[in-house]
Write a protein that holds these residues in place. Sequence first.
Motif, PDB file in Angstrom:
ATOM      1  N   ALA A   7      41.766  39.243  37.142  1.00  0.00           N
ATOM      2  CA  ALA A   7      42.629  39.818  38.407  1.00  0.00           C
ATOM      3  C   ALA A   7      44.138  40.107  37.832  1.00  0.00           C
ATOM      4  CB  ALA A   7      42.381  39.749  39.915  1.00  0.00           C
ATOM      5  N   PHE A   8      43.884  38.995  38.227  1.00  0.00           N
ATOM      6  CA  PHE A   8      45.963  38.627  37.465  1.00  0.00           C
ATOM      7  C   PHE A   8      46.187  39.299  36.852  1.00  0.00           C
ATOM      8  CE2 PHE A   8      49.148  36.121  35.156  1.00  0.00           C
ATOM      9  CZ  PHE A   8      50.656  35.615  35.691  1.00  0.00           C
ATOM     10  N   TRP A   9      45.701  39.289  35.521  1.00  0.00           N
ATOM     11  CA  TRP A   9      45.972  40.132  34.426  1.00  0.00           C
ATOM     12  C   TRP A   9      46.068  41.261  34.588  1.00  0.00           C
ATOM     13  CZ3 TRP A   9      48.976  37.819  30.680  1.00  0.00           C
ATOM     14  CH2 TRP A   9      48.544  36.463  31.398  1.00  0.00           C
ATOM     15  N   ALA A  10      45.341  41.861  34.591  1.00  0.00           N
ATOM     16  CA  ALA A  10      45.350  43.414  35.706  1.00  0.00           C
ATOM     17  C   ALA A  10      46.224  43.598  36.430  1.00  0.00           C
ATOM     18  CB  ALA A  10      44.625  44.047  36.385  1.00  0.00           C
ATOM     19  N   SER A  11      46.673  43.116  37.541  1.00  0.00           N
ATOM     20  CA  SER A  11      48.303  43.003  37.991  1.00  0.00           C
ATOM     21  C   SER A  11      49.307  42.613  37.596  1.00  0.00           C
ATOM     22  CB  SER A  11      48.303  41.906  38.796  1.00  0.00           C
ATOM     23  OG  SER A  11      48.765  41.090  39.143  1.00  0.00           O
ATOM     24  N   VAL A  12      49.359  41.904  36.645  1.00  0.00           N
ATOM     25  CA  VAL A  12      50.203  42.148  34.985  1.00  0.00           C
ATOM     26  C   VAL A  12      50.926  42.990  34.424  1.00  0.00           C
ATOM     27  CG1 VAL A  12      51.164  40.572  33.040  1.00  0.00           C
ATOM     28  CG2 VAL A  12      50.424  39.503  34.878  1.00  0.00           C
ATOM     29  N   LEU A  13      49.442  44.106  33.700  1.00  0.00           N
ATOM     30  CA  LEU A  13      49.085  45.092  33.393  1.00  0.00           C
ATOM     31  C   LEU A  13      49.788  45.941  34.044  1.00  0.00           C
ATOM     32  CD1 LEU A  13      48.518  45.430  30.342  1.00  0.00           C
ATOM     33  CD2 LEU A  13      46.474  46.621  31.723  1.00  0.00           C
ATOM     34  N   GLY A 254      54.779  48.385  22.261  1.00  0.00           N
ATOM     35  CA  GLY A 254      55.941  47.732  22.020  1.00  0.00           C
ATOM     36  C   GLY A 254      56.674  47.765  23.927  1.00  0.00           C
ATOM     37  N   ALA A 255      56.805  48.093  24.803  1.00  0.00           N
ATOM     38  CA  ALA A 255      57.168  48.551  25.420  1.00  0.00           C
ATOM     39  C   ALA A 255      56.156  48.028  26.135  1.00  0.00           C
ATOM     40  CB  ALA A 255      56.708  50.425  26.434  1.00  0.00           C
ATOM     41  N   LEU A 256      54.861  48.306  26.450  1.00  0.00           N
ATOM     42  CA  LEU A 256      53.987  47.179  27.426  1.00  0.00           C
ATOM     43  C   LEU A 256      54.341  45.870  27.377  1.00  0.00           C
ATOM     44  CD1 LEU A 256      50.371  49.174  27.652  1.00  0.00           C
ATOM     45  CD2 LEU A 256      51.939  48.446  29.157  1.00  0.00           C
ATOM     46  N   LEU A 257      54.413  44.904  26.217  1.00  0.00           N
ATOM     47  CA  LEU A 257      54.864  43.801  25.978  1.00  0.00           C
ATOM     48  C   LEU A 257      55.772  43.233  26.308  1.00  0.00           C
ATOM     49  CD1 LEU A 257      54.104  41.112  24.502  1.00  0.00           C
ATOM     50  CD2 LEU A 257      56.017  42.321  22.305  1.00  0.00           C
ATOM     51  N   PHE A 258      56.885  44.290  26.342  1.00  0.00           N
ATOM     52  CA  PHE A 258      58.230  44.103  27.738  1.00  0.00           C
ATOM     53  C   PHE A 258      57.860  43.903  28.789  1.00  0.00           C
ATOM     54  CE2 PHE A 258      60.015  43.982  22.982  1.00  0.00           C
ATOM     55  CZ  PHE A 258      61.132  43.690  23.144  1.00  0.00           C
ATOM     56  N   GLY A 259      57.518  45.283  29.348  1.00  0.00           N
ATOM     57  CA  GLY A 259      56.870  45.665  30.357  1.00  0.00           C
ATOM     58  C   GLY A 259      56.060  43.985  31.371  1.00  0.00           C
ATOM     59  N   GLY A 260      55.433  43.627  29.924  1.00  0.00           N
ATOM     60  CA  GLY A 260      54.675  42.966  30.792  1.00  0.00           C
ATOM     61  C   GLY A 260      55.229  41.192  31.266  1.00  0.00           C
ATOM     62  N   VAL A 261      56.402  40.795  30.653  1.00  0.00           N
ATOM     63  CA  VAL A 261      57.253  39.864  30.194  1.00  0.00           C
ATOM     64  C   VAL A 261      57.994  40.114  31.986  1.00  0.00           C
ATOM     65  CG1 VAL A 261      59.236  38.670  29.688  1.00  0.00           C
ATOM     66  CG2 VAL A 261      57.496  39.602  28.167  1.00  0.00           C
ATOM     67  N   ASN A 262      58.498  41.709  31.929  1.00  0.00           N
ATOM     68  CA  ASN A 262      59.135  41.352  33.662  1.00  0.00           C
ATOM     69  C   ASN A 262      57.849  41.214  34.683  1.00  0.00           C
ATOM     70  OD1 ASN A 262      61.165  42.455  33.438  1.00  0.00           O
ATOM     71  ND2 ASN A 262      60.404  44.304  31.946  1.00  0.00           N
ATOM     72  N   ALA A 263      56.136  41.918  34.314  1.00  0.00           N
ATOM     73  CA  ALA A 263      55.921  41.749  35.446  1.00  0.00           C
ATOM     74  C   ALA A 263      55.652  39.246  35.474  1.00  0.00           C
ATOM     75  CB  ALA A 263      54.576  42.179  34.603  1.00  0.00           C
ATOM     76  N   ILE A 264      55.338  39.065  34.078  1.00  0.00           N
ATOM     77  CA  ILE A 264      55.091  37.346  34.625  1.00  0.00           C
ATOM     78  C   ILE A 264      55.830  36.926  35.378  1.00  0.00           C
ATOM     79  CG2 ILE A 264      54.933  35.488  32.981  1.00  0.00           C
ATOM     80  CD1 ILE A 264      53.484  37.228  30.628  1.00  0.00           C
ATOM     81  N   GLN A 265      57.698  37.503  34.591  1.00  0.00           N
ATOM     82  CA  GLN A 265      59.048  37.572  35.598  1.00  0.00           C
ATOM     83  C   GLN A 265      58.788  36.845  37.524  1.00  0.00           C
ATOM     84  OE1 GLN A 265      61.112  38.448  33.812  1.00  0.00           O
ATOM     85  NE2 GLN A 265      62.784  39.351  35.989  1.00  0.00           N
TER      86      GLN A 265
END
Lengths: 321, 370
Positions: A7-13, A254-265
Amino acid sequence: MQTVDIAFWASVLSIAMAAGTSLVYATVGEIFAEKSGVLNLGVEGMMIMGAVSGFAAAYHSGNILAGVVTGSMVGGLMALIHCFVTITLLADQVVSGLAITLLGGGLASFLGQRLGVDGTPLVGLIGPRLLQIRIPYLSDIAYIGDVLFNRDIMTYSLYIVVPLVAFYIRRTRPGLFLRAVGENPQAADVMGVDVVKCRYFYTVIGGVFAGLGGVHLSLSYTPGWTESITGGRGWIAVALVIFATWDPIRSVVGALLFGGVNAIQFRMQAIGTNVPAALLNMLPYLLTIVVLVIITYFEGLRKKVGAPDALGLPYIREERV
Amino acid sequence: MKISVEPRIEASSGLRFVVMSTSILCAFMFGGLIMGIVGVDPVDTYVAMLEGAIGRPEYWSQGQFYSITETLVKAIPLMITSIAVGVAFKMLFWNIGAEGQLVVGAIAGSGVALFAKDYGLQSPYAGINVILMCLAGIMGGGLWALIPAFLKTRFKVNEIITTLMFNYVAILWYQYLFNVVWKDPEGMGFPGTAKFDGVWILGRISGRLHWGLGIALFSGLLVWIILDKSKWGYEIRVIGQNIKAAVYGGIDVNGNVLKVMLFSGGLAGLAGTVEVSGVSYSLQEGLSVGYGYTAIIVSWLSRLNPIAIMIVSVVFAGIMVGGDQIQMTMGLPSSVAYVLQGAMLFFVLGGDFFVRYRMTLTKGQRHADS
């Protein structure tokens, strides 16, 4: 425990999808321009102009489509200036691109302080925004349903646009001409392709895409106008083009990777961690550098860098003998 | 009839002057057009900006030079960063990171000013302290710039993106320091470090104008001598003009990239230190206002010539002060200044075409073969 993690990773994604959309638009646009041999470092400037004009148009007309159209056209217009200066007037592409970014930043800041009601600032105004559209049934799929099928229309459009662009560049005749112009303009000229027209066309398309990326920021991701709305995303897009080795499909990763960093933040700030917010906010920029180092290093090892051969070089027809 | 374009062998200085002034005029007209579109009178605005930048004759006759000293105060960091950027551009190394290097230099300088006395390093003489502080700033900015330079020489990573990304990192770091780590506990909750002790402050010449002006002029002359007269300057120029020739000639390109970036970043760092020691007396908001980006425009418009850079940065500082002025008195956005600067770069860049190429009308038959 396992389910909590998923669930956590789904929300990050899910946040990554929202944050990554503007990056995909800008990156795909820059891929078009660079494939035709034009390096446009003005992505940041075109994005921020798209963001401010798109928001202003949507706010005053109350029509979201008007905002999207205006933002994309302004992005294209900015790119047109770059075309004229670098393709027709043969100026240095690096300097002209930087000029687009600097002029765009200044102009957006100026317009942002004047385009509100009767010459007041745009900051703090709440205008229409793109809504998330939940697709029935599909969005009910466990975990990924919400990630993939509860998005706004601009993200959905990418599901079609990205594969289409990839197919266009790789498999179609105009795509072949586009690549030829970027790799070897002299040969393309001999083939009967109008190099100048081709470069103008794809660079302006690139600007339209960058404008759309900016529009997505001010109408969906962080609705409203602030001066730091792009926050270097245009430059991250320039880096993503290298990361994606000029391939639209890979730009999504790449965009998802960078978006993911925002999400984890966001997530870490929400949980309340000991890591200072400032350090978390540095992550996307540091990640850009790390990714760039890794990619450049391995591309170098393979002796095959994916950049078009004639990237950044002006084409002067008279030089052909 | 057809227009054909051919490179000019050599352009006369008269032609250069005409093209340059036309381009700048066009930039101001473009600025006026934008103002007109949003309903602002361009002439009034330009007049107000000019008054903001240099004042009025009647003020001068009363011995008031506030506007001029304000312009010079802003010209100091702009001059130093433009020279810094210019050195790197000279060898076609795109240092877009002067903003971040300035900030890191300010951090290093402030760190010394705030904490050196805890280690018994404070001298009773301001001169010695300021030199120590400047050295720290030079090292801070230089080392910060060395990282992208190293990534370029070791891994061939595009320096435009790395230097630029480092700006964002540096600014976040600096905000974190003055908002949290180094925040003055007696600052009534306002963000910012404590004010520096008096012995860590650059002396003033007149009004707010401080001796950083001397440092800026000295840096300009030093770089002019290095570029024009020294063997190192010769190597930098050769690398910039023809990298293949440089390699053939046995010039160590990678070594020079590292050295030049250490030097360029060091200068930008010096600008940051001078700014905290001469203007704000603490590390606080308002340090990063885009000098490092404007420097790109200034150094390019000056054709990377340090002497020209010194003059152009004063003009650009005037435009910035004029922008602040119209914000205060007319309620117009000060970002007019950035619009004008960006437009100037564009028009000069485009205008350069007429200097580099000659256009002639020829009969169509000439290109019948193509």
